[in-house]
Write an enzyme that holds these catalytic residues in place. Sequence first.
Site, PDB file in Angstrom:
ATOM      1  N   LYS A 101       3.304 -16.908  13.402  1.00  0.00           N
ATOM      2  CA  LYS A 101       4.690 -16.865  13.085  1.00  0.00           C
ATOM      3  C   LYS A 101       5.399 -15.909  13.872  1.00  0.00           C
ATOM      4  O   LYS A 101       5.074 -14.732  13.344  1.00  0.00           O
ATOM      5  CB  LYS A 101       5.112 -16.958  11.514  1.00  0.00           C
ATOM      6  CG  LYS A 101       6.706 -16.919  11.286  1.00  0.00           C
ATOM      7  CD  LYS A 101       7.156 -16.824   9.789  1.00  0.00           C
ATOM      8  CE  LYS A 101       8.311 -16.361   9.457  1.00  0.00           C
ATOM      9  NZ  LYS A 101       8.774 -16.392   8.497  1.00  0.00           N
ATOM     10  N   GLY A 189      16.457 -18.483   4.046  1.00  0.00           N
ATOM     11  CA  GLY A 189      17.815 -18.859   3.630  1.00  0.00           C
ATOM     12  C   GLY A 189      17.796 -19.780   2.569  1.00  0.00           C
ATOM     13  O   GLY A 189      18.736 -19.749   1.791  1.00  0.00           O
ATOM     14  N   ASN A 210       9.847 -18.521   1.338  1.00  0.00           N
ATOM     15  CA  ASN A 210       9.072 -17.394   0.304  1.00  0.00           C
ATOM     16  C   ASN A 210       9.770 -17.148  -0.952  1.00  0.00           C
ATOM     17  O   ASN A 210       9.428 -17.657  -1.977  1.00  0.00           O
ATOM     18  CB  ASN A 210       8.637 -16.467   1.054  1.00  0.00           C
ATOM     19  CG  ASN A 210       7.643 -15.619   0.474  1.00  0.00           C
ATOM     20  OD1 ASN A 210       6.734 -14.877   1.315  1.00  0.00           O
ATOM     21  ND2 ASN A 210       7.603 -15.510  -0.684  1.00  0.00           N
TER      22      ASN A 210
END
Lengths: 259, 66
Positions: A101, A189, A210
């Site tokens: 990522k 978000g 997360n």
Amino acid sequence: MTQTTDKLIIGGREFTSRLMVGTGKYASFEQTALALEMSGAEIITVAVRRVNLDRSKESLLDYIDLKKYTLLPNTAGCYTADDAVRTCRLAREAGMSDFVKLEVLGDEKTLFPDNEELLKAARILVAEGFTVLPYCSDDVIVCKKLEDIGCAAVMPLGAPIGSGLGIRNPYNIRIILENVSVPVIVDAGVGSASDAAVAMELGCAGVLMNTAIACAQDPIAMAEAMKLAVIAGRLSFKAGRIPRKLYANASSPLDGLIG
Amino acid sequence: MQIVLNGDSIETVDGCTVELLLQQLGISRERVAVELNADIVPKAGYEKQLLSDGDKIEIVHFVGGG
């Protein structure tokens, strides 16, 4: 169309779950492991950091069944392409997988991506054979450039990392969805299950989160809520919603009314 | 000799290899990555890779993160 036949394919690998979760900010490794289990996630993000030489050698990976999860190492905390590339190379060596990522941040307060550095890092990493999943702005031009470079997915933010503000610009996400062919995964978000469902109903391939789980009052319950929301949102998208109408349209027949 | 390990200067024996350093630190080689002067040392090279005075070593692993 059911969730079991509707696979997500990233970098040639097939996944059933469309919820990806981070492993930071939990109260304990036990809680992390339980939340991961309840989320049903198959892809989990981790960070790359120096081994702490003074403290316990206990590690997150001692609590996680590595056969069940695909680790997605991140480049969190990197502010330059060079640092991000270096981190990815270390991650590949530590984890023996090409999945990364990629995030290259531009600013500590917003944690918004630095698109220029992001594109630079993505070019290097794709050329080195990495399967790159970049965290990026909800900007179709950047997403198209990332796709052209050869990224395996694009991961536009719904709102700032850890903000819980939800999908702030669903129209931008829709424009991205209409213009790129690689999976679009909303990353960052999401605050509640309905936010995750909104992302999936827009047609996103997945959602990565997360804080929304780890910092909920009951992370284990929220992990399950997110799992169900992503499944429900995906099914709702595939099922095709009714058009919005301004006026009512009765559901019960008018024929046979008494009187 | 002195090496810089994860930013801190430490004393180690002459002829120390990456493998020996990991053993001394009690770190399993499976889940870490090692950088020597900003270049990655492949796992297969741990036993042969000698360290020199002044070398900068980074040993990293995976931790919780988003």
